[in-house]
Design an enzyme around this catalytic site. Sequence first.
Site, PDB file in Angstrom:
ATOM      1  N   SER A  31      -6.640   5.251   7.270  1.00 17.06           N
ATOM      2  CA  SER A  31      -5.649   6.233   6.847  1.00 17.06           C
ATOM      3  C   SER A  31      -4.409   5.505   6.312  1.00 17.06           C
ATOM      4  O   SER A  31      -4.511   4.748   5.359  1.00 17.06           O
ATOM      5  CB  SER A  31      -5.322   7.175   8.004  1.00 17.06           C
ATOM      6  OG  SER A  31      -4.557   8.274   7.556  1.00 17.06           O
ATOM      7  N   GLN A  32      -3.236   5.695   6.925  1.00 18.28           N
ATOM      8  CA  GLN A  32      -2.076   4.925   6.484  1.00 18.28           C
ATOM      9  C   GLN A  32      -2.388   3.432   6.540  1.00 18.28           C
ATOM     10  O   GLN A  32      -2.022   2.673   5.632  1.00 18.28           O
ATOM     11  CB  GLN A  32      -0.854   5.224   7.350  1.00 18.28           C
ATOM     12  CG  GLN A  32       0.353   4.348   7.029  1.00 18.28           C
ATOM     13  CD  GLN A  32       1.509   4.587   7.981  1.00 18.28           C
ATOM     14  OE1 GLN A  32       2.507   5.204   7.621  1.00 18.28           O
ATOM     15  NE2 GLN A  32       1.383   4.108   9.209  1.00 18.28           N
TER      16      GLN A  32
ATOM     17  N   ASP B  82     -12.551  15.473   3.786  1.00 22.62           N
ATOM     18  CA  ASP B  82     -11.239  14.983   4.217  1.00 22.62           C
ATOM     19  C   ASP B  82     -10.137  15.659   3.411  1.00 22.62           C
ATOM     20  O   ASP B  82      -9.969  15.404   2.225  1.00 22.62           O
ATOM     21  CB  ASP B  82     -11.199  13.461   4.027  1.00 22.62           C
ATOM     22  CG  ASP B  82      -9.944  12.816   4.623  1.00 22.62           C
ATOM     23  OD1 ASP B  82      -8.999  13.551   4.976  1.00 22.62           O
ATOM     24  OD2 ASP B  82      -9.925  11.573   4.730  1.00 22.62           O
TER      25      ASP B  82
END
Length: 323
Positions: free
Chosen positions: A187-188, A273
Amino acid sequence: MALFDLPIEELREHRSASVEPEDFDAFWAKTLAEARESDLDARFEPVDTGLSTLQVFDVTFTGFGGHPVKGWLTLPAGAEEPLPLLVEYVGYGGGRGLPHEHLLWASTGRAHFVMDTRGQGSAWGGGGDTPDPVGGGPAFPGFMTQGIDAPENYYYRRVFTDAVRAVEAARSHPLTDASRTVAMGASQGGGITVAVAGLVPDLVAVLPDVPFLCDFPRATTITDRNPYREIALWLKTHRGRADEVRRTLSYFDGVHFAARARTPALFSVALEDQTCPPSTVFAAYNAWAHQDRAIEVYEFNDHEGGGPFHDEAKMRWLRSHQL
């Protein structure tokens, strides 16, 4: 949610509409050069965690602006020779947590470094320990709009710089093999990994899972889920500043870092997602400059992606690359 983005055939061809700034390379060269004017001052303090099979070091190093940044370095107990090094970046809102939250990768016989993310670490996990001393203009709650008025002020300029310095700090320990350094994150953390791949030319591999911070022009219009939604909500209030924001974000878009990546990569993407829409992940993957690239597609998953199944995939892929 069912499939909502482009069909898989179109995803494999998707290219971002993000416009690369003419001074992209100069901006980042200047940013990193300024950061390196401060001594890295990487310190490794042994920690008694009760983990008998691993040894853990509480790490402090100098990141952007001379600010101290924290991390954990975890090694197999009894390690005597330099080990392949995995540098990991964490997801949005999380911090480095507690040492026992990071057992997998050192258990495979590798050195594992986890960077704390400045200003974060209060949304999930065991917390963070790195403040962000830099202020900014009016921002929507979260981190996506902090300093969004100009690339020099933007929050992720500090984070990406910290991330490059984290590689340098981890490599400075005598039991890590700098010539076998891998960057990774989800993710990040995956978005930071993509940025580091474009800024650190001698990594041997990267593992970006469902990466965030890619293809901003599409991401900010296709999903209404945070964190991307923070940008749209800021613009909802600050009418007429969209071009200014697009310019700032173009300096931090993963597609432009991907175009500079010179290392093998294993991506992952989840087709349901809504946090990091699949087209935004494929935008970075399709821009990847190195020919040795692969992507694991999880058809019926949201932002959790492949989870433990993808951990297995990463271990297999690393072995296949003798890492």
